[in-house]
Structure formats: C-alpha cells, structure tokens
Design a protein around this motif. Structure first.
Motif, PDB file in Angstrom:
ATOM      1  N   GLU A  51       0.795  -1.241   0.000  1.00  0.00           N
ATOM      2  CA  GLU A  51       0.000   0.000   0.000  1.00  0.00           C
ATOM      3  C   GLU A  51       0.824   1.286   0.000  1.00  0.00           C
ATOM      4  OE1 GLU A  51      -2.054  -0.092   3.820  1.00  0.00           O
ATOM      5  OE2 GLU A  51      -0.259   0.576   4.865  1.00  0.00           O
ATOM      6  N   MET A 107      -1.054   9.701   0.047  1.00  0.00           N
ATOM      7  CA  MET A 107      -1.568   9.957   1.388  1.00  0.00           C
ATOM      8  C   MET A 107      -0.413   9.983   2.405  1.00  0.00           C
ATOM      9  SD  MET A 107      -3.626   6.966   3.366  1.00  0.00           S
ATOM     10  CE  MET A 107      -5.230   7.508   3.849  1.00  0.00           C
ATOM     11  N   PHE A 108       0.685   9.304   2.078  1.00  0.00           N
ATOM     12  CA  PHE A 108       1.876   9.334   2.929  1.00  0.00           C
ATOM     13  C   PHE A 108       2.730  10.550   2.551  1.00  0.00           C
ATOM     14  CE2 PHE A 108       0.642   4.861   2.854  1.00  0.00           C
ATOM     15  CZ  PHE A 108       0.684   4.533   4.195  1.00  0.00           C
ATOM     16  N   ASN A 122      -1.159   5.039  -5.845  1.00  0.00           N
ATOM     17  CA  ASN A 122      -2.259   5.981  -5.660  1.00  0.00           C
ATOM     18  C   ASN A 122      -1.643   7.373  -5.528  1.00  0.00           C
ATOM     19  OD1 ASN A 122      -4.251   7.647  -4.306  1.00  0.00           O
ATOM     20  ND2 ASN A 122      -5.356   5.790  -3.752  1.00  0.00           N
ATOM     21  N   ASP A 157      -4.436   2.579  -8.568  1.00  0.00           N
ATOM     22  CA  ASP A 157      -5.464   2.876  -7.566  1.00  0.00           C
ATOM     23  C   ASP A 157      -5.981   4.299  -7.720  1.00  0.00           C
ATOM     24  OD1 ASP A 157      -7.021   3.156  -5.292  1.00  0.00           O
ATOM     25  OD2 ASP A 157      -5.420   2.674  -3.860  1.00  0.00           O
ATOM     26  N   ASN A 197      -7.573  -0.795  -9.685  1.00  0.00           N
ATOM     27  CA  ASN A 197      -8.128  -0.613  -8.339  1.00  0.00           C
ATOM     28  C   ASN A 197      -8.759   0.771  -8.243  1.00  0.00           C
ATOM     29  OD1 ASN A 197      -8.729  -0.728  -5.628  1.00  0.00           O
ATOM     30  ND2 ASN A 197      -6.643  -0.386  -4.936  1.00  0.00           N
ATOM     31  N   SER A 198     -10.049   0.941  -8.402  1.00  0.00           N
ATOM     32  CA  SER A 198     -11.085  -0.066  -8.395  1.00  0.00           C
ATOM     33  C   SER A 198     -12.297   0.430  -9.164  1.00  0.00           C
ATOM     34  CB  SER A 198     -11.506  -0.352  -6.947  1.00  0.00           C
ATOM     35  OG  SER A 198     -11.833   0.892  -6.319  1.00  0.00           O
ATOM     36  N   ILE A 205     -10.287  -4.936  -9.224  1.00  0.00           N
ATOM     37  CA  ILE A 205     -10.948  -4.881  -7.911  1.00  0.00           C
ATOM     38  C   ILE A 205     -12.284  -4.169  -8.074  1.00  0.00           C
ATOM     39  CG2 ILE A 205     -10.842  -4.014  -5.540  1.00  0.00           C
ATOM     40  CD1 ILE A 205      -7.847  -4.202  -5.595  1.00  0.00           C
ATOM     41  N   LEU A 265     -15.633  -2.772  -5.903  1.00  0.00           N
ATOM     42  CA  LEU A 265     -16.112  -2.435  -4.556  1.00  0.00           C
ATOM     43  C   LEU A 265     -17.602  -2.730  -4.429  1.00  0.00           C
ATOM     44  CD1 LEU A 265     -14.501   1.147  -4.331  1.00  0.00           C
ATOM     45  CD2 LEU A 265     -13.524  -0.994  -3.463  1.00  0.00           C
ATOM     46  N   ASP A 289     -14.114  -6.324  -3.172  1.00  0.00           N
ATOM     47  CA  ASP A 289     -13.720  -5.612  -1.948  1.00  0.00           C
ATOM     48  C   ASP A 289     -14.985  -5.121  -1.250  1.00  0.00           C
ATOM     49  OD1 ASP A 289     -12.939  -3.757  -0.046  1.00  0.00           O
ATOM     50  OD2 ASP A 289     -11.394  -2.834  -1.287  1.00  0.00           O
ATOM     51  N   GLY A 339      -8.901  -3.187   1.865  1.00  0.00           N
ATOM     52  CA  GLY A 339      -7.849  -2.262   2.260  1.00  0.00           C
ATOM     53  C   GLY A 339      -7.674  -2.419   3.761  1.00  0.00           C
ATOM     54  N   SER A 352      -5.466  -1.528   6.109  1.00  0.00           N
ATOM     55  CA  SER A 352      -5.092  -0.427   7.016  1.00  0.00           C
ATOM     56  C   SER A 352      -6.251   0.499   7.341  1.00  0.00           C
ATOM     57  CB  SER A 352      -3.926   0.378   6.435  1.00  0.00           C
ATOM     58  OG  SER A 352      -2.783  -0.439   6.334  1.00  0.00           O
ATOM     59  N   GLN A 382      -7.217   2.870  11.190  1.00  0.00           N
ATOM     60  CA  GLN A 382      -6.899   4.291  11.068  1.00  0.00           C
ATOM     61  C   GLN A 382      -7.347   5.061  12.305  1.00  0.00           C
ATOM     62  OE1 GLN A 382      -8.495   5.286   7.157  1.00  0.00           O
ATOM     63  NE2 GLN A 382      -6.502   6.094   6.594  1.00  0.00           N
ATOM     64  N   LYS A 420      -2.275  -0.249  15.981  1.00  0.00           N
ATOM     65  CA  LYS A 420      -2.627  -0.506  14.576  1.00  0.00           C
ATOM     66  C   LYS A 420      -2.188  -1.879  14.111  1.00  0.00           C
ATOM     67  CE  LYS A 420      -2.657   4.198  12.827  1.00  0.00           C
ATOM     68  NZ  LYS A 420      -2.262   5.132  11.790  1.00  0.00           N
ATOM     69  N   LEU A 476      -4.837  -5.403   0.478  1.00  0.00           N
ATOM     70  CA  LEU A 476      -4.021  -4.217   0.251  1.00  0.00           C
ATOM     71  C   LEU A 476      -3.514  -3.859   1.644  1.00  0.00           C
ATOM     72  CD1 LEU A 476      -3.112  -1.776  -1.367  1.00  0.00           C
ATOM     73  CD2 LEU A 476      -5.449  -0.999  -1.437  1.00  0.00           C
TER      74      LEU A 476
HETATM   75  N1  THG Z   1      -9.971  -0.619  -0.983  1.00  0.00           N
HETATM   76  C1  THG Z   1      -9.331  -0.532  -2.169  1.00  0.00           C
HETATM   77  N2  THG Z   1      -8.343   0.359  -2.394  1.00  0.00           N
HETATM   78  C2  THG Z   1      -7.998   1.245  -1.434  1.00  0.00           C
HETATM   79  C3  THG Z   1      -8.628   1.191  -0.173  1.00  0.00           C
HETATM   80  C4  THG Z   1      -9.649   0.230   0.041  1.00  0.00           C
HETATM   81  N3  THG Z   1      -7.012   2.160  -1.654  1.00  0.00           N
HETATM   82  C5  THG Z   1      -6.701   3.175  -0.681  1.00  0.00           C
HETATM   83  C6  THG Z   1      -6.931   2.673   0.725  1.00  0.00           C
HETATM   84  N4  THG Z   1      -8.227   2.051   0.832  1.00  0.00           N
HETATM   85  C7  THG Z   1      -5.866   1.648   1.104  1.00  0.00           C
HETATM   86  N5  THG Z   1      -4.579   2.262   1.349  1.00  0.00           N
HETATM   87  C8  THG Z   1      -4.280   2.808   2.580  1.00  0.00           C
HETATM   88  C9  THG Z   1      -3.033   3.362   2.764  1.00  0.00           C
HETATM   89  C10 THG Z   1      -2.675   3.868   3.991  1.00  0.00           C
HETATM   90  C11 THG Z   1      -3.563   3.857   5.041  1.00  0.00           C
HETATM   91  C12 THG Z   1      -4.811   3.323   4.870  1.00  0.00           C
HETATM   92  C13 THG Z   1      -5.154   2.782   3.642  1.00  0.00           C
HETATM   93  C14 THG Z   1      -3.230   4.402   6.385  1.00  0.00           C
HETATM   94  N6  THG Z   1      -2.339   5.335   6.531  1.00  0.00           N
HETATM   95  C15 THG Z   1      -1.998   5.802   7.859  1.00  0.00           C
HETATM   96  C16 THG Z   1      -3.105   6.643   8.463  1.00  0.00           C
HETATM   97  O1  THG Z   1      -3.841   7.300   7.733  1.00  0.00           O
HETATM   98  O2  THG Z   1      -3.244   6.631   9.677  1.00  0.00           O
HETATM   99  C17 THG Z   1      -0.712   6.529   7.898  1.00  0.00           C
HETATM  100  C18 THG Z   1      -0.600   7.720   6.980  1.00  0.00           C
HETATM  101  C19 THG Z   1       0.750   8.404   7.181  1.00  0.00           C
HETATM  102  O3  THG Z   1       1.651   7.807   7.774  1.00  0.00           O
HETATM  103  O4  THG Z   1       0.874   9.527   6.725  1.00  0.00           O
HETATM  104  O5  THG Z   1      -3.788   3.971   7.373  1.00  0.00           O
HETATM  105  O6  THG Z   1     -10.268   0.108   1.111  1.00  0.00           O
HETATM  106  N7  THG Z   1      -9.678  -1.406  -3.137  1.00  0.00           N
END
Ligand code: THG
Length: 261
Positions: free
Chosen positions: A6, A11-12, A45, A75, A96-97, A120, A122, A160, A196, A198, A202, A207, A227
């Motif tokens: 991922e 987003m990072f 992404n 993505d 995706n997706s 993928i 949804l 998904d 996804g 993670s 969140q 975590k 993912l």
């Molecule tokens: N389904 C599908 N694709 C997806 C998702 C899904 N793509 C995007 C997302 N959801 C999956 N990718 C992530 C990437 C990171 C995090 C969550 C989902 C994440 N990041 C931390 C946070 O926000 O707390 C840290 C961010 C940072 O360090 O800056 O949790 O559901 N098909």
C-alpha cells in the motif's frame, strides 16, 4: 495469499513530497522494499494533493517500473487517472477499483479485458456504501454476474466489501467476516476477496495488532488478498501462518522461510 503493497500512496507525506519534487528515489526505494517483503502487487495511488493527477500517476508508474518488475495496481476513483496509468504500464497490471453498479462494471470490465488486467470491484453503488451484510452480498453477486456476462476469468476478479474503521462501528468486522463466507458460498468458481486492511485501524492505537488479528480472522473466513502494509513483518508472518494452519501450505519448522522464497 496475494498481498498488495500500500505504500506508494500520496496519502503518505514522503510520497506526496516525492511527487511534488519528482524525486524518483523515494518511490523506487519503497518499490524495492515492498517487493523484497513479498508483495504480489504494488498499489499506486497519487493521493488527493497532486496538482495534475494524470501526470502524477504516469510518473509514479514509470519510476516504479524502472526499479522493479512487480505487477502494479493502479489505484484511483477516477477513470481518467486509471487510464493514464494503463497507458504507460508495461507488466501485468491490476485496476483498483470499480464501483459495483451495472453500467460502471460494464465500462471497467471492458477496460480490464483490453489490458488483460485484474480488477478490484467495490461493493458500493450510486446509493453509497452499504453497511449491512445483505446489501454488500447483493452487490457482490451483481459483480459476479457481470464478470460472467463479460467472459472475465474469475481469477481476475477481486471483490472488496469495503472495510471500515473499527472505532466507528464495532459491528462491522463481524459483518465483514459474514460477507466473505457468503460470497464464497454463493459463487462457483469464486472470485478473489480483498480489503484495504489499514482502513481498519486508522486513527487507533495498536494498529499493527488490530490489522494482524483481523487479517487472520478474515483469511479463515475466505479472504485471500489484502491491500496492506507488507513492510510490517509481523503482519506478513501472520498471513503466512494463517494459510499454513488452513493447510494451504505444508508445515515444517521453517515454514516462514519457505513461504518467503
Ligand atoms: N480498498 C481498495 N483500495 C484502497 C482502499 C480500500 N485504496 C486506498 C486505501 N483504501 C488503502 N490504502 C491505505 C493506505 C494507507 C492507510 C490506509 C489505507 C493508512 N495510513 C496511515 C493513516 O492514515 O493513519 C498513515 C498515513 C501516514 O503515515 O501519513 O492507514 O479500502 N480497493
């Protein structure tokens, strides 16, 4: 299991800055690390802040491909961003997706077939994201029907059911496990099932523990793809161990090492 790394996501902060400064090394390092950690696909992404999302997607795909041969998962919620990625992708690819309403599925399945891509889908439609079991399963069955209609290989379809954050609605994780079981029960041949991972944790503490525990329970219920943070070794080990327990891999004292190779 099939793991989708991922980390190449705007987003990072490090990736967001890399996109802005066109700093390929940050992206390529993440591509190499995730590949070494065993990622089957690398998710790409662009995030929400890139000035030109089409351009950012093309650049990320190109620099990733320069570093590794790992298949890429493009993505984006936007069709034109996905198409931009597909224009420059060289190896095996995943889209995706797609959302789960019939017309959207027609568009994305045609696109997937053109590029011999995995897809993928949804379990959401124009009415939104269902939060209950029955409506998620109903959309999943629409996806399976559409895939059959389009002559898609079911091995290329990943459903998904949209994993929500555990601290928002605590009934959701058990609902998800029920959705995984029902999709497996109602389809033959079955599609892949992914989430996804993670998303789950969140904004929480613990975590890694939350993600890894849900992952093992989800694998038991039929999920076979995620993912996820493939750089979390405990998480990857838990996935390997779950599959061994389900007899998808032979036990030996070195089963972790064997699975890594
Ligand atoms: N389904 C599908 N694709 C997806 C998702 C899904 N793509 C995007 C997302 N959801 C999956 N990718 C992530 C990437 C990171 C995090 C969550 C989902 C994440 N990041 C931390 C946070 O926000 O707390 C840290 C961010 C940072 O360090 O800056 O949790 O559901 N098909």
């Amino acid at each position: 299991m099939i793991s989708i790394g991922e980390r190449i996501n705007g987003m990072f902060t490090d990736v967001k800055n890399a996109i802005k400064n066109k700093d390929a090394t940050v992206v390529q390092e993440l591509a190499k690390q995730q590949t070494e950690a065993g990622a089957t696909y690398l998710d790409i992404n662009v995030g929400t802040e890139a000035a030109d999302q089409l351009d950012a997607m093309k650049w990320l795909v190109e620099v990733t491909q320069e570093a590794v041969k790992t298949p890429i998962a493009i993505d984006s919620q936007k069709l034109d961003v996905i198409k931009a990625g597909l224009e420059v992708v060289k190896n095996e690819v995943m889209i995706n997706s797609a959302q789960g309403d019939p017309e959207t599925l027609d568009t994305y399945m045609q696109l997937a077939k053109q590029h011999n891509a995995a897809l993928i889908c949804l379990t959401m439609n124009k009415e939104g994201i269902p939060q209950d079991v029955d409506n998620r399963v109903a959309i999943a069955m629409t996806i399976v029907e559409k895939a059959t209609e389009h002559g898609m290989d079911m091995d290329k379809i990943f459903i998904d059911p949209i994993l929500l954050t555990v601290n928002v609605d605590q009934k959701q994780p058990a609902y998800m496990l029920e959705v995984f079981s029902q999709i497996k029960l109602l389809s033959d041949p079955p599609p892949h099932i992914t989430v996804g991972l993670s998303n789950f944790s969140q904004g929480t503490k613990e975590k890694s523990l939350l993600n890894r525990t849900f992952l093992t329970m989800a694998i038991a219920a039929g999920m076979d793809t995620a993912l996820m943070d493939v750089l979390d070794t405990d998480l990857m080990d838990a996935a390997i161990c779950s599959e061994m327990i389900l007899n998808k891999q032979i036990y030996s004292d070195s089963f972790l090492k064997a699975a890594r190779q």
